[in-house]
Design a protein around this motif. Structure first.
Motif, PDB file in Angstrom:
ATOM      1  N   ASN A 164       2.613  43.544  59.975  1.00 55.87           N
ATOM      2  CA  ASN A 164       2.105  44.523  59.018  1.00 55.87           C
ATOM      3  C   ASN A 164       2.298  44.034  57.593  1.00 55.87           C
ATOM      4  O   ASN A 164       1.468  44.285  56.729  1.00 55.87           O
ATOM      5  CB  ASN A 164       2.704  45.898  59.273  1.00 55.87           C
ATOM      6  N   LEU A 165       3.352  43.279  57.360  1.00 48.50           N
ATOM      7  CA  LEU A 165       3.525  42.660  56.043  1.00 48.50           C
ATOM      8  C   LEU A 165       2.464  41.590  55.819  1.00 48.50           C
ATOM      9  O   LEU A 165       1.815  41.537  54.775  1.00 48.50           O
ATOM     10  CB  LEU A 165       4.897  42.007  55.952  1.00 48.50           C
ATOM     11  N   LEU A 166       2.292  40.713  56.822  1.00 49.77           N
ATOM     12  CA  LEU A 166       1.327  39.620  56.666  1.00 49.77           C
ATOM     13  C   LEU A 166      -0.095  40.150  56.457  1.00 49.77           C
ATOM     14  O   LEU A 166      -0.896  39.553  55.763  1.00 49.77           O
ATOM     15  CB  LEU A 166       1.347  38.702  57.886  1.00 49.77           C
ATOM     16  N   PHE A 167      -0.401  41.296  57.103  1.00 46.77           N
ATOM     17  CA  PHE A 167      -1.762  41.839  57.001  1.00 46.77           C
ATOM     18  C   PHE A 167      -1.929  42.795  55.827  1.00 46.77           C
ATOM     19  O   PHE A 167      -3.009  43.307  55.601  1.00 46.77           O
ATOM     20  CB  PHE A 167      -2.132  42.559  58.304  1.00 46.77           C
ATOM     21  N   GLY A 168      -0.851  43.054  55.093  1.00 50.62           N
ATOM     22  CA  GLY A 168      -0.928  43.980  53.958  1.00 50.62           C
ATOM     23  C   GLY A 168      -1.276  45.387  54.420  1.00 50.62           C
ATOM     24  O   GLY A 168      -2.033  46.103  53.749  1.00 50.62           O
ATOM     25  N   CYS A 169      -0.712  45.797  55.576  1.00 45.71           N
ATOM     26  CA  CYS A 169      -1.085  47.079  56.179  1.00 45.71           C
ATOM     27  C   CYS A 169      -0.144  48.201  55.727  1.00 45.71           C
ATOM     28  O   CYS A 169       1.049  48.145  55.987  1.00 45.71           O
ATOM     29  CB  CYS A 169      -1.007  46.919  57.693  1.00 45.71           C
ATOM     30  N   PRO A 170      -0.650  49.244  55.057  1.00 45.21           N
ATOM     31  CA  PRO A 170       0.238  50.329  54.620  1.00 45.21           C
ATOM     32  C   PRO A 170       0.711  51.184  55.813  1.00 45.21           C
ATOM     33  O   PRO A 170       0.058  51.210  56.856  1.00 45.21           O
ATOM     34  CB  PRO A 170      -0.634  51.153  53.668  1.00 45.21           C
ATOM     35  N   PRO A 171       1.849  51.899  55.631  1.00 50.37           N
ATOM     36  CA  PRO A 171       2.491  52.606  56.747  1.00 50.37           C
ATOM     37  C   PRO A 171       1.596  53.572  57.509  1.00 50.37           C
ATOM     38  O   PRO A 171       1.627  53.593  58.741  1.00 50.37           O
ATOM     39  CB  PRO A 171       3.628  53.370  56.071  1.00 50.37           C
ATOM     40  N   ASP A 172       0.769  54.370  56.818  1.00 54.05           N
ATOM     41  CA  ASP A 172      -0.003  55.374  57.556  1.00 54.05           C
ATOM     42  C   ASP A 172      -0.990  54.704  58.506  1.00 54.05           C
ATOM     43  O   ASP A 172      -1.200  55.140  59.641  1.00 54.05           O
ATOM     44  CB  ASP A 172      -0.714  56.336  56.590  1.00 54.05           C
ATOM     45  N   LEU A 173      -1.589  53.591  58.080  1.00 53.28           N
ATOM     46  CA  LEU A 173      -2.503  52.881  58.979  1.00 53.28           C
ATOM     47  C   LEU A 173      -1.706  52.185  60.078  1.00 53.28           C
ATOM     48  O   LEU A 173      -2.162  52.071  61.215  1.00 53.28           O
ATOM     49  CB  LEU A 173      -3.322  51.845  58.209  1.00 53.28           C
TER      50      LEU A 173
END
Ligand code: HEM
Length: 449
Positions: A164-173
């Protein structure tokens, strides 16, 4: 509904009675099933869902032949897909997506090029440091309890934190992504899970188109392949699925081996070479992706003395091929296994995947060197589904760690996550409740609970 429309040629082994790969018998003892299938030779007729036939390649050299000959064995599943019911439970794993896995030729080269180029931009030192920080945080979380389930409290969460860090994914998604991904692997309401996953990834793509950042999602978008939104979403499915589920299983299966086999006892006192050896052994004997790489012959053909009907899935059993008893070479110290696939679709993230697993295992053994299994190894159970090979739980015990000092805990929370989940009990028996348990663990972490 099947591809057997023209009727079987007389005596055709492809139409002999088919062994089901779905259901509890296979999950409980796949080794027995592979051994029984060998009576057919290097390719065996199986059923991958009720009424859905496939040919399973369990011979090492035959697997390589199929994987390396895309012209004879293309990946595009759409001819087959048109013949199976829309609710066939394997469709979310095997149905067409315009990504690297399910395309051939120039289209494949284009989408794979975007993925390999985004993967190459990952700084391996940063990756190591993300894994170490994430591992430390999880160990700090369960360490004071003196016991943990390494699957739900570690191996499942750690790759998700990293990706999720590598993909720049915010928590709600991230919440929705986790739920969708688990459903399609475990075949739990797979259609619904697939829909959730796809919808969430479209949201992530829209977010990154508006606000690009230094992350893999944005790097994929920037690539000259100029991926459409739909291609982006399906590319992300492969990268996320590859980055999380098999990674969890490599960490879990590796820890099971290290904790249960005397040959690796010295690893527990800090031998990183033993960790690499254990990872290699797992990649041979219990690879995280057990059966996949689906191919669809363009016409009826014969391979290794077996008739392969046009359009019927030819599935590679990575485990079956790796454990082929006719292999003449020694497996120890040898990395010729097929756990990463082979040919044009071979896993482009081997280096990153191996690094994540070995750092994750190294951290555990480093910080909890007296760790031992909390149940006899024979009592460990496996998750349902034939595509993967992973444990439902891995309960361990160790001398409790002192609770981290507040200043240290604060420091560790700077990058990446804000804080930690509340008390996480061992998972219960049903796969449904297990999934809900670890999802809530991860969601709690994201939300700072
Ligand atoms: C333990 C971890 C992993 C294992 C065991 C694994 C294994 C595999 C295997 C067996 C294939 C070939 C599948 C086929 O031929 O259909 C594959 C392909 C692929 N993997 Fe991995 N993988 C892992 C981790 C990753 C990671 C971390 C990523 C990226 C973030 C990734 C991305 C991909 C992609 C994009 C493909 C498709 C390549 C293509 O079709 O051209 N994998 N992986």
């Amino acid at each position: 509904m099947t591809s057997d429309r023209s009727g079987p040629p007389p005596g055709c082994p492809a139409h002999a009675s088919r062994t089901p790969l779905y259901g509890p018998d296979f999950t409980a003892d796949p080794t027995r099933v592979y051994a029984e299938l060998r009576r057919h030779g290097s390719i065996a007729p199986v059923e991958i869902a009720p009424g859905t036939p496939a040919m399973l390649v369990i011979g090492y050299h035959t697997a390589l032949e199929v994987l390396r000959e895309p012209a004879r064995f293309p990946r595009d599943p759409r001819r087959w897909q048109a013949r199976v019911p829309a609710d066939c439970p394997v469709l979310p794993m095997m149905g067409y997506r315009p990504n690297a896995l399910f395309t051939d030729g120039a289209v494949h080269a284009r989408v794979r090029g975007a993925a390999t180029s985004a993967l190459a931009r990952i700084d391996l030192n940063n990756l190591r440091s993300y894994v170490e920080q994430s591992a430390d945080m999880l160990i700090d979380r369960f360490g004071p309890a003196g016991k943990a389930d390494l699957i739900s409290e570690y191996a499942r969460i750690l790759p998700l934190m990293v990706f999720n860090l590598l993909f720049g994914c915010p928590p709600d998604l991230g919440d929705r992504l986790v739920e969708g991904m688990s459903g399609i692997f475990e075949l739990v309401e797979p259609e619904k899970a697939n829909e959730l996953l796809t919808r969430t990834l479209f949201d992530l793509v829209a977010l990154k188109r508006a606000q690009p950042g230094p992350d893999m999602t944005s790097w994929l978008m920037e690539h000259p392949a100029d991926l459409t939104d739909e291609e982006m979403v399906h590319q992300l499915v492969t990268l996320q699925a590859g980055g999380t589920e098999p990674e969890m299983n490599l960490i879990g299966n590796g820890m099971r081996l290290l904790l249960s086999d005397d040959r690796f006892a010295h690893a527990l006192s800090g031998g990183s070479l033993a960790i690499e050896d254990a990872i290699d052994e797992i990649l041979w004997t219990d690879p995280p992706i057990a059966n996949y790489a689906t191919h669809y012959p363009l016409s009826d053909i014969s391979l290794a003395g077996t008739h392969l009907p046009e359009g019927e899935p030819v599935v590679i059993s990575f485990t079956g091929a790796n454990t082929d008893p006719s292999l003449p070479f020694e497996r120890t110290g040898n990395r010729a296994h097929l756990a990463w696939g082979a040919g044009p679709h071979t896993c482009p993230a081997q280096m990153q995947a191996r690094l994540i697993a070995s750092v994750a295992i190294e951290k555990l053994l480093d910080r909890l060197p007296d760790m031992r299994l909390a149940v006899p190894v024979e009592r460990l159970t496996w998750r349902p589904g034939f595509f993967h090979r992973g444990l439902t739980a891995l309960p361990v015990e160790f001398v409790p760690l002192p609770a981290p000092a507040p200043a240290l805990a604060e420091h560790r929370e700077v990058t990446p996550p804000p804080s930690w989940p509340a008390e996480t009990p061992l998972p219960r028996a049903s796969s449904r409740s297990r999934s809900q348990h670890w999802r809530s663990t991860l969601m709690g972490w994201w939300r700072g609970q």
